[in-house]
Design an enzyme around this catalytic site. Structure first.
Site, PDB file in Angstrom:
ATOM      1  N   LYS A  52      -8.694  18.721 -26.577  1.00 35.09           N
ATOM      2  CA  LYS A  52      -9.892  19.774 -26.137  1.00 35.09           C
ATOM      3  C   LYS A  52      -9.177  21.250 -26.237  1.00 35.09           C
ATOM      4  O   LYS A  52      -9.883  21.985 -26.398  1.00 35.09           O
ATOM      5  CB  LYS A  52     -10.482  19.264 -25.016  1.00 35.09           C
ATOM      6  CG  LYS A  52      -9.746  19.633 -23.849  1.00 35.09           C
ATOM      7  CD  LYS A  52     -10.904  19.703 -22.670  1.00 35.09           C
ATOM      8  CE  LYS A  52     -10.207  20.368 -21.249  1.00 35.09           C
ATOM      9  NZ  LYS A  52      -9.352  19.336 -20.628  1.00 35.09           N
ATOM     10  N   HIS A 180      -5.134  15.566 -12.220  1.00 40.41           N
ATOM     11  CA  HIS A 180      -4.884  16.828 -13.080  1.00 40.41           C
ATOM     12  C   HIS A 180      -4.904  17.914 -11.934  1.00 40.41           C
ATOM     13  O   HIS A 180      -5.968  17.906 -11.322  1.00 40.41           O
ATOM     14  CB  HIS A 180      -6.033  17.043 -14.056  1.00 40.41           C
ATOM     15  CG  HIS A 180      -5.774  18.113 -15.160  1.00 40.41           C
ATOM     16  ND1 HIS A 180      -5.358  19.485 -14.699  1.00 40.41           N
ATOM     17  CD2 HIS A 180      -5.739  18.038 -16.262  1.00 40.41           C
ATOM     18  CE1 HIS A 180      -5.095  20.011 -15.872  1.00 40.41           C
ATOM     19  NE2 HIS A 180      -5.198  19.136 -16.859  1.00 40.41           N
ATOM     20  N   GLU A 257      -0.418  15.261 -19.960  1.00 40.09           N
ATOM     21  CA  GLU A 257      -1.465  15.641 -21.069  1.00 40.09           C
ATOM     22  C   GLU A 257      -1.363  17.081 -21.102  1.00 40.09           C
ATOM     23  O   GLU A 257      -2.655  17.678 -20.821  1.00 40.09           O
ATOM     24  CB  GLU A 257      -2.773  14.873 -20.564  1.00 40.09           C
ATOM     25  CG  GLU A 257      -2.981  13.351 -20.512  1.00 40.09           C
ATOM     26  CD  GLU A 257      -4.012  13.046 -19.460  1.00 40.09           C
ATOM     27  OE1 GLU A 257      -4.747  13.959 -18.779  1.00 40.09           O
ATOM     28  OE2 GLU A 257      -4.400  11.964 -19.291  1.00 40.09           O
TER      29      GLU A 257
HETATM   30  C1  LIG Z   1      -8.282  19.505 -20.118  1.00 37.92           C
HETATM   31  C2  LIG Z   1      -7.375  18.360 -19.793  1.00 37.92           C
HETATM   32  C3  LIG Z   1      -5.851  18.388 -20.098  1.00 37.92           C
HETATM   33  C4  LIG Z   1      -5.191  19.586 -20.612  1.00 37.92           C
HETATM   34  O1  LIG Z   1      -4.954  20.485 -19.591  1.00 37.92           O
HETATM   35  P1  LIG Z   1      -4.172  21.730 -19.877  1.00 37.92           P
HETATM   36  O2  LIG Z   1      -4.229  22.672 -18.441  1.00 37.92           O
HETATM   37  O3  LIG Z   1      -4.383  22.633 -21.000  1.00 37.92           O
HETATM   38  O4  LIG Z   1      -2.599  21.298 -19.722  1.00 37.92           O
HETATM   39  C5  LIG Z   1      -5.586  17.239 -19.683  1.00 37.92           C
HETATM   40  N1  LIG Z   1      -6.045  15.977 -19.356  1.00 37.92           N
HETATM   41  C6  LIG Z   1      -7.247  16.243 -18.951  1.00 37.92           C
HETATM   42  C7  LIG Z   1      -7.978  14.954 -18.324  1.00 37.92           C
HETATM   43  C8  LIG Z   1      -7.990  17.162 -19.191  1.00 37.92           C
HETATM   44  O5  LIG Z   1      -9.380  17.248 -19.131  1.00 37.92           O
END
Ligand SMILES: *Cc1c(COP(=O)(O)O)cnc(C)c1O
Length: 373
Positions: A52, A180, A257
């Site tokens: 994304k 996260h 991630e």
């Molecule tokens: C958006 C998102 C990420 C990526 O986050 P960054 O801050 O860009 O590294 C990873 N995991 C999930 C579930 C997300 O929604």
């Protein structure tokens, strides 16, 4: 001006001559370097690129060719990645609330690793993708992160074990825990507290005869947006490594991630001044991209950018606005800039994440043209 700055000016000017503006430049070399860099900073973490952040095909192709894993959230993201020849077992569907058609689609495509954060979600997964592997997403502190990602998602820690037990009963395979810490997370404690919490949950699960193998530490790793900023991720990484090593058993697979950290520094947005006015003694410059386009991160990503020009001279506080007919399309009201003229180039570095991904066609103005450099 330094020598390489001069080279950059000539390079950008020639691209603008050839292609016009706005341009979204993607550096293939930097993409490769960032993946290496991430692996060097966090050697124990397997990165799943969060699509994304920037789903440009040019980027996905490069990452696929490097053998990267992917974090996907929709049918289109799954389809695009699989079409690049990536094996479905390299994908995690980490959108913790998924529509039934999305779960069915993933199952058909053999993408069988899902996150969940409610009982309803495990019921859906058990129904539409029976036997799949599941990861429980927990709520963790997002203190100080620029983008909050725990408001909408995450199990309370005390609800995790009962749901893992339930998942197992429904024929799913409980695999691990994810969280996260919030995007552009500059507070290492967010990660450390999440590690501790996860470790306690792993122990509780063990006591219930559920042996978990994966800890997914999510994204959030911060990047520099301004030249003067220090390398925050660089300072955090040794602490994260040490604690991951200390807290988790060797048999646990640690995955991450990263979105922003892999693509942010690899892209540059090049625009030109298309209009100018003086209002209340202040210069206003209208650019050919704005908050409805590749600067949409100002709104959705709460991001601030460094605006650069090649022009020299004494600066004054100026306003930058985008090209649409909406007054909302004001980019910044306080940029120190030398006096600019129509046609002058203005550019933003480190704009790879949450920029072109959220750009719209409002006013039927096309999204900036992507150029791989
Ligand atoms: C958006 C998102 C990420 C990526 O986050 P960054 O801050 O860009 O590294 C990873 N995991 C999930 C579930 C997300 O929604």
């Amino acid at each position: 001006m330094k020598k390489d700055d001069n080279g950059f000016k000539q390079f950008v000017t020639s691209l603008v001559k050839k292609h016009g503006t706005p341009l979204f430049l993607i550096s293939e070399l930097k993409l490769k370097e960032r993946v290496e860099y991430f692996k060097k900073l966090l050697p124990g973490v397997v990165p799943y690129y969060a699509v994304k952040a920037n789903p440009s095909l040019e980027i996905l192709k490069t990452f696929a060719s490097l053998g990267l894993y992917f974090d996907v959230a929709s049918e289109k993201e799954i389809e695009t990645i699989l079409k690049l020849g990536v094996s479905p077992d390299k994908l995690i569907l980490s959108n913790s609330v998924k529509s039934p058609p999305l779960i069915k689609f993933a199952k058909e495509k053999n993408v069988l690793l899902f996150t969940f954060d409610s009982e309803y979600e495990i019921q859906k997964i058990a129904k539409y993708a029976p036997g799949s592997r599941v990861i429980a997403r927990i709520k963790v502190p997002n203190v100080g992160s620029v983008v909050e990602l725990s408001l909408k998602f995450g199990l309370e820690p005390e609800d995790v074990i009962p749901l893992l037990v339930k998942a197992k009963k429904l024929g799913l395979k409980p695999e691990g825990i994810s969280f996260h810490v919030g995007s552009q997370c500059t507070r290492v404690e967010n990660y450390l507290e999440s590690f501790e919490l996860t470790s306690m949950i792993l122990k509780d699960a063990q006591a219930k005869n559920i042996s978990l193998n994966i800890v997914d530490i999510g994204g959030g790793f911060p990047i520099k947006h301004f030249n003067h900023e220090e390398g925050i991720f660089e300072e955090m990484a040794p602490v994260l490594n040490k604690e991951l090593h200390r807290i988790f058993n060797k048999s646990i697979q640690i995955i991450g991630e990263p979105g922003r950290a892999l693509v942010g520094p690899c892209c540059t947005l090049v625009m030109r001044v298309i209009g100018k006015s003086i209002r209340k003694n202040k210069h206003w410059y209208y650019l050919d991209d704005g908050v409805y386009g590749c600067l949409s991160g100002i709104i959705y990503d709460h991001c601030k950018y460094q605006f650069n020009v090649f022009k020299k001279g004494s600066v004054q506080i100026s306003t930058l606005a985008g090209p649409t007919c909406d007054s909302f399309d004001i980019i910044s009201v306080s940029e120190d800039l030398p006096e600019l003229e129509i046609g002058d180039i203005i550019y933003v570095k480190n704009i790879g994440a949450y920029s072109i991904a959220t750009a719209t066609n409002f006013n039927s103005i096309p999204v900036a043209k992507t150029i791989v450099i």
